[in-house]
Design a protein around this motif. Sequence first.
Motif, PDB file in Angstrom:
ATOM      1  N   PRO A 158      30.079 -69.279  65.401  1.00  0.00           N
ATOM      2  CA  PRO A 158      30.700 -68.456  66.453  1.00  0.00           C
ATOM      3  C   PRO A 158      30.345 -66.978  66.327  1.00  0.00           C
ATOM      4  O   PRO A 158      30.187 -66.288  67.345  1.00  0.00           O
ATOM      5  CB  PRO A 158      32.192 -68.707  66.235  1.00  0.00           C
ATOM      6  N   GLU A 159      30.192 -66.501  65.105  1.00  0.00           N
ATOM      7  CA  GLU A 159      29.868 -65.084  64.915  1.00  0.00           C
ATOM      8  C   GLU A 159      28.429 -64.737  65.312  1.00  0.00           C
ATOM      9  O   GLU A 159      28.062 -63.550  65.302  1.00  0.00           O
ATOM     10  CB  GLU A 159      30.116 -64.661  63.459  1.00  0.00           C
ATOM     11  N   ASP A 160      27.635 -65.724  65.662  1.00  0.00           N
ATOM     12  CA  ASP A 160      26.301 -65.457  66.196  1.00  0.00           C
ATOM     13  C   ASP A 160      26.351 -65.148  67.695  1.00  0.00           C
ATOM     14  O   ASP A 160      25.325 -64.782  68.284  1.00  0.00           O
ATOM     15  CB  ASP A 160      25.376 -66.653  65.964  1.00  0.00           C
ATOM     16  N   THR A 161      27.511 -65.309  68.307  1.00  0.00           N
ATOM     17  CA  THR A 161      27.656 -65.026  69.723  1.00  0.00           C
ATOM     18  C   THR A 161      27.366 -63.555  70.001  1.00  0.00           C
ATOM     19  O   THR A 161      27.969 -62.668  69.399  1.00  0.00           O
ATOM     20  CB  THR A 161      29.064 -65.369  70.213  1.00  0.00           C
ATOM     21  N   ALA A 162      26.417 -63.312  70.901  1.00  0.00           N
ATOM     22  CA  ALA A 162      26.000 -61.944  71.204  1.00  0.00           C
ATOM     23  C   ALA A 162      24.944 -61.980  72.311  1.00  0.00           C
ATOM     24  O   ALA A 162      24.434 -63.056  72.655  1.00  0.00           O
ATOM     25  CB  ALA A 162      25.407 -61.266  69.975  1.00  0.00           C
ATOM     26  N   VAL A 163      24.621 -60.800  72.808  1.00  0.00           N
ATOM     27  CA  VAL A 163      23.437 -60.655  73.640  1.00  0.00           C
ATOM     28  C   VAL A 163      22.274 -60.338  72.700  1.00  0.00           C
ATOM     29  O   VAL A 163      22.372 -59.409  71.886  1.00  0.00           O
ATOM     30  CB  VAL A 163      23.602 -59.539  74.680  1.00  0.00           C
ATOM     31  N   TYR A 164      21.219 -61.108  72.814  1.00  0.00           N
ATOM     32  CA  TYR A 164      20.053 -60.949  71.957  1.00  0.00           C
ATOM     33  C   TYR A 164      18.955 -60.217  72.724  1.00  0.00           C
ATOM     34  O   TYR A 164      18.613 -60.590  73.854  1.00  0.00           O
ATOM     35  CB  TYR A 164      19.561 -62.310  71.481  1.00  0.00           C
ATOM     36  N   ARG A 167      24.489 -52.594  68.154  1.00  0.00           N
ATOM     37  CA  ARG A 167      23.314 -53.449  68.117  1.00  0.00           C
ATOM     38  C   ARG A 167      22.783 -53.481  66.684  1.00  0.00           C
ATOM     39  O   ARG A 167      22.713 -52.454  66.004  1.00  0.00           O
ATOM     40  CB  ARG A 167      22.236 -52.927  69.066  1.00  0.00           C
ATOM     41  N   GLU A 168      22.417 -54.683  66.222  1.00  0.00           N
ATOM     42  CA  GLU A 168      21.942 -54.843  64.864  1.00  0.00           C
ATOM     43  C   GLU A 168      20.652 -55.654  64.833  1.00  0.00           C
ATOM     44  O   GLU A 168      20.423 -56.505  65.701  1.00  0.00           O
ATOM     45  CB  GLU A 168      22.995 -55.551  63.998  1.00  0.00           C
ATOM     46  N   LEU A 169      19.851 -55.383  63.810  1.00  0.00           N
ATOM     47  CA  LEU A 169      18.630 -56.150  63.630  1.00  0.00           C
ATOM     48  C   LEU A 169      18.975 -57.566  63.180  1.00  0.00           C
ATOM     49  O   LEU A 169      19.789 -57.766  62.280  1.00  0.00           O
ATOM     50  CB  LEU A 169      17.737 -55.480  62.580  1.00  0.00           C
ATOM     51  N   VAL A 170      18.330 -58.539  63.813  1.00  0.00           N
ATOM     52  CA  VAL A 170      18.461 -59.934  63.401  1.00  0.00           C
ATOM     53  C   VAL A 170      17.246 -60.344  62.573  1.00  0.00           C
ATOM     54  O   VAL A 170      17.378 -60.846  61.458  1.00  0.00           O
ATOM     55  CB  VAL A 170      18.590 -60.863  64.620  1.00  0.00           C
ATOM     56  N   ALA A 171      16.064 -60.118  63.125  1.00  0.00           N
ATOM     57  CA  ALA A 171      14.831 -60.503  62.434  1.00  0.00           C
ATOM     58  C   ALA A 171      13.675 -59.711  63.023  1.00  0.00           C
ATOM     59  O   ALA A 171      13.706 -59.321  64.191  1.00  0.00           O
ATOM     60  CB  ALA A 171      14.562 -61.990  62.569  1.00  0.00           C
ATOM     61  N   ARG A 172      12.664 -59.496  62.187  1.00  0.00           N
ATOM     62  CA  ARG A 172      11.517 -58.712  62.610  1.00  0.00           C
ATOM     63  C   ARG A 172      10.274 -59.291  61.951  1.00  0.00           C
ATOM     64  O   ARG A 172      10.321 -59.765  60.815  1.00  0.00           O
ATOM     65  CB  ARG A 172      11.723 -57.256  62.203  1.00  0.00           C
ATOM     66  N   ILE A 173       9.150 -59.243  62.704  1.00  0.00           N
ATOM     67  CA  ILE A 173       7.891 -59.748  62.167  1.00  0.00           C
ATOM     68  C   ILE A 173       6.797 -58.747  62.478  1.00  0.00           C
ATOM     69  O   ILE A 173       6.684 -58.265  63.607  1.00  0.00           O
ATOM     70  CB  ILE A 173       7.569 -61.154  62.736  1.00  0.00           C
ATOM     71  N   GLY A 210      10.526 -57.890  67.237  1.00  0.00           N
ATOM     72  CA  GLY A 210      11.795 -58.155  66.588  1.00  0.00           C
ATOM     73  C   GLY A 210      12.865 -58.608  67.550  1.00  0.00           C
ATOM     74  O   GLY A 210      12.729 -58.495  68.769  1.00  0.00           O
ATOM     75  N   TRP A 211      13.909 -59.159  66.958  1.00  0.00           N
ATOM     76  CA  TRP A 211      15.097 -59.561  67.706  1.00  0.00           C
ATOM     77  C   TRP A 211      16.295 -58.791  67.161  1.00  0.00           C
ATOM     78  O   TRP A 211      16.481 -58.694  65.934  1.00  0.00           O
ATOM     79  CB  TRP A 211      15.345 -61.051  67.570  1.00  0.00           C
ATOM     80  N   TYR A 212      17.094 -58.285  68.071  1.00  0.00           N
ATOM     81  CA  TYR A 212      18.331 -57.591  67.753  1.00  0.00           C
ATOM     82  C   TYR A 212      19.444 -58.275  68.532  1.00  0.00           C
ATOM     83  O   TYR A 212      19.179 -59.018  69.483  1.00  0.00           O
ATOM     84  CB  TYR A 212      18.246 -56.118  68.170  1.00  0.00           C
ATOM     85  N   ARG A 213      20.670 -58.020  68.132  1.00  0.00           N
ATOM     86  CA  ARG A 213      21.789 -58.579  68.891  1.00  0.00           C
ATOM     87  C   ARG A 213      22.945 -57.591  68.928  1.00  0.00           C
ATOM     88  O   ARG A 213      23.075 -56.741  68.055  1.00  0.00           O
ATOM     89  CB  ARG A 213      22.248 -59.909  68.297  1.00  0.00           C
ATOM     90  N   GLN A 214      23.728 -57.752  69.977  1.00  0.00           N
ATOM     91  CA  GLN A 214      24.896 -56.898  70.137  1.00  0.00           C
ATOM     92  C   GLN A 214      26.062 -57.752  70.600  1.00  0.00           C
ATOM     93  O   GLN A 214      26.024 -58.319  71.700  1.00  0.00           O
ATOM     94  CB  GLN A 214      24.628 -55.775  71.137  1.00  0.00           C
ATOM     95  N   ALA A 215      27.070 -57.828  69.761  1.00  0.00           N
ATOM     96  CA  ALA A 215      28.283 -58.553  70.101  1.00  0.00           C
ATOM     97  C   ALA A 215      29.256 -57.599  70.779  1.00  0.00           C
ATOM     98  O   ALA A 215      29.159 -56.376  70.616  1.00  0.00           O
ATOM     99  CB  ALA A 215      28.902 -59.142  68.830  1.00  0.00           C
ATOM    100  N   PRO A 216      30.219 -58.124  71.537  1.00  0.00           N
ATOM    101  CA  PRO A 216      31.178 -57.258  72.216  1.00  0.00           C
ATOM    102  C   PRO A 216      31.889 -56.330  71.244  1.00  0.00           C
ATOM    103  O   PRO A 216      32.402 -56.769  70.202  1.00  0.00           O
ATOM    104  CB  PRO A 216      32.150 -58.251  72.849  1.00  0.00           C
ATOM    105  N   GLY A 217      31.892 -55.044  71.563  1.00  0.00           N
ATOM    106  CA  GLY A 217      32.590 -54.073  70.737  1.00  0.00           C
ATOM    107  C   GLY A 217      31.877 -53.679  69.462  1.00  0.00           C
ATOM    108  O   GLY A 217      32.429 -52.933  68.650  1.00  0.00           O
ATOM    109  N   LYS A 218      30.653 -54.164  69.285  1.00  0.00           N
ATOM    110  CA  LYS A 218      29.905 -53.856  68.068  1.00  0.00           C
ATOM    111  C   LYS A 218      28.588 -53.175  68.407  1.00  0.00           C
ATOM    112  O   LYS A 218      28.105 -53.232  69.533  1.00  0.00           O
ATOM    113  CB  LYS A 218      29.649 -55.133  67.265  1.00  0.00           C
TER     114      LYS A 218
END
Length: 121
Positions: free
Chosen positions: A87-93, A45-51, A35-43
């Motif tokens: 722009p809201e996709d900006t994050a560390v993945y 970590r959230e799931l993006v996609a999983r297989i 899976g891929w997760y992402r974490q934006a500044p101040g937020k």
Amino acid sequence: QVRLVESGGGLVQVGGSLRLSCAASGSIFSINAMGWYRQAPGKQRELVARITSGSSTNYADSVKGRFTISRDNAKNTVYLQMNSLKPEDTAVYYCNVDGQSRPSYRYFAVWGQGTLVTVSS
């Protein structure tokens, strides 16, 4: 020991595309979900996609129709194709993989080091 190496992040303009890769290596007997997760500044970590190992997928509502997750089992690699970036996709993945290791079939779950995606307007 199982290791993940991520690649493919970078700077892209709004509406552009990027493809992330995450390769697992080491003492792997089998891989379950990737899976891929992402974490934006101040937020958080959230799931993006999983297989799953059976190629069932699930996506965050915010990326449905824009992102596609896939995997190459022969290469122990998972990909995330990201189109129509905002722009809201900006994050560390971060990549996450779980499975069973050799030689004892012990369960493992590991995280990648993270790759930065910046979408500029």
